[in-house]
Design an enzyme around this catalytic site. Structure first.
Site, PDB file in Angstrom:
ATOM      1  CE  LYS A  50     -21.928 -22.553   1.246  1.00 39.52           C
ATOM      2  NZ  LYS A  50     -22.764 -22.030   2.343  1.00 39.52           N
ATOM      3  CE1 TYR A 259     -18.574 -18.106   8.880  1.00 39.08           C
ATOM      4  CE2 TYR A 259     -17.060 -19.440  10.167  1.00 39.08           C
ATOM      5  CZ  TYR A 259     -18.097 -19.351   9.260  1.00 39.08           C
ATOM      6  OH  TYR A 259     -18.655 -20.486   8.752  1.00 39.08           O
ATOM      7  CE1 TYR A 285     -21.751 -18.390   6.195  1.00 38.66           C
ATOM      8  CE2 TYR A 285     -22.342 -20.181   7.666  1.00 38.66           C
ATOM      9  CZ  TYR A 285     -21.437 -19.576   6.822  1.00 38.66           C
ATOM     10  OH  TYR A 285     -20.215 -20.159   6.609  1.00 38.66           O
TER      11      TYR A 285
END
Ligand code: PLP
Length: 327
Positions: A50, A259, A285
């Site tokens: 990010k 998730y 992730y």
């Protein structure tokens, strides 16, 4: 091609190195050489992908005259934590809309949430469900406007076209590196990383294919998101070449039950990479993406290809929220 304004926040370029000890442990004589691109080392309160997006998002917020950043994510959102760091380092008040996160106190308060609080972010509960926090972010923004503030709203994952430009720039960094890669593999969530890479690679004369390993959505849904966002990103940078559906390759075979829900293959992959390379992946992730990469390597999917690079997108603080998973 012209990139929009950028605010210097990340440690770039990120390191790139081989994973020869991991390859040795896998013992696959026909597999290509493995490399890792360390976007977990971008800075901004423990690194991650990010940071690249936030360089362009923060520049856009500054240009808009904003004085507060509003974003949203899951309870253990790395995006929220990096937005908090980027915002504070650039003079913004930061408001995070986060899911409640259930009963486990470590999941609720350790890991990224500990850092969010340390960074002085205001945490608002997500009134909606899952990823979809648009209404809650709009409510927070409206409240801030009533109080005389000028909020800038960043979508979950920072995956607007402006945010994706961070990975157009990363594509350029990868193309400038030696060796020339046969494939780039990474964890794909909100799609901005993959969209930016594809938008950037499409503008190059020769570029590797990108495989996005889904951590949440079905292949169909994720591919549609990536394609749409890549199109908007190419338009934003004034790119000459579009991203076409055949460019968008995603694999949803390693999500598991959902998730953020651990899988045995994720736990195995995180442990294997830690013990062979001293590199820390994350449970949500990169652990699932590496589980996918290892499985596809074992299946011979990459045999005969040129060198392969795993893009490490970060997520380190998440390990501390999942302590019991690794015991
Ligand atoms: C957000 C995130 C991703 C996914 O990136 P997208 O651009 O949302 O697809 C991958 N890895 C980590 C560690 C992340 O925090």
């Amino acid at each position: 091609m012209k990139l929009p304004p950028r605010h210097d926040l990340a440690f770039l370029p990120t390191p790139l190195h081989p994973l020869d000890r991991l390859a040795e442990a896998l013992a696959l004589p026909h597999a290509p050489r493995l490399w890792i691109k360390r976007d977990d080392q971008t800075g901004l309160a423990a690194g991650g992908n990010k940071a690249r997006k936030l360089e362009f998002l923060v520049a856009d917020a500054l240009a808009a005259g904003a004085d507060a950043l509003v974003t949203a994510g899951g309870r253990q959102s790395n995006h929220a934590r990096q937005t908090a760091a980027a915002g504070r380092a650039s003079g913004f008040e930061v408001h995070l809309v986060l899911n409640e996160g259930g009963e486990d106190p470590e999941y609720r308060w350790s890991g990224n949430v500990l850092l969010d609080r340390l960074l002085g972010a205001h945490i608002h509960p997500n009134a909606g469900t899952g990823f979809d926090a648009d209404d809650a972010m709009a409510d927070v923004a409206a409240e801030l406007r009533r109080a005389g503030r000028r909020p800038y709203v960043i979508p979950p994952g920072g995956s607007s076209p402006v945010g994706a430009v961070g990975y157009v720039d990363a594509a350029r960094e990868l193309l400038a590196a030696a060796p020339t890669f046969g494939c780039v593999v990474h964890a794909s969530g909100s799609g901005g990383t993959q969209a930016g890479l594809l938008a950037g690679f499409a503008q190059a004369e020769a570029a590797p294919p990108v495989l996005g390993i889904s951590v949440a959505r079905s292949s169909e849904e994720l591919a549609a998101r990536v394609l749409a966002l890549a199109g908007e990103t190419v338009a934003l940078i004034g790119g000459a070449t579009p991203v076409v559906p055949a460019d968008v390759v995603v694999d949803d075979g390693y999500v598991g039950p959902g998730y953020g829900v651990p899988t045995d293959a994720m736990v195995e992959a995180v442990g294997l990479v830690a013990r062979t390379e001293g590199v820390l992946l994350d449970p949500v992730y990169t652990g699932k993406a590496m589980a996918g990469l290892v499985d596809l390597l074992r299946a011979g999917r990459f045999d005969g290809m040129g060198d392969l690079v795993f893009l490490h997108t970060g997520g380190l603080p998440g390990l501390f929220a999942y302590r019991t998973t690794f015991e």
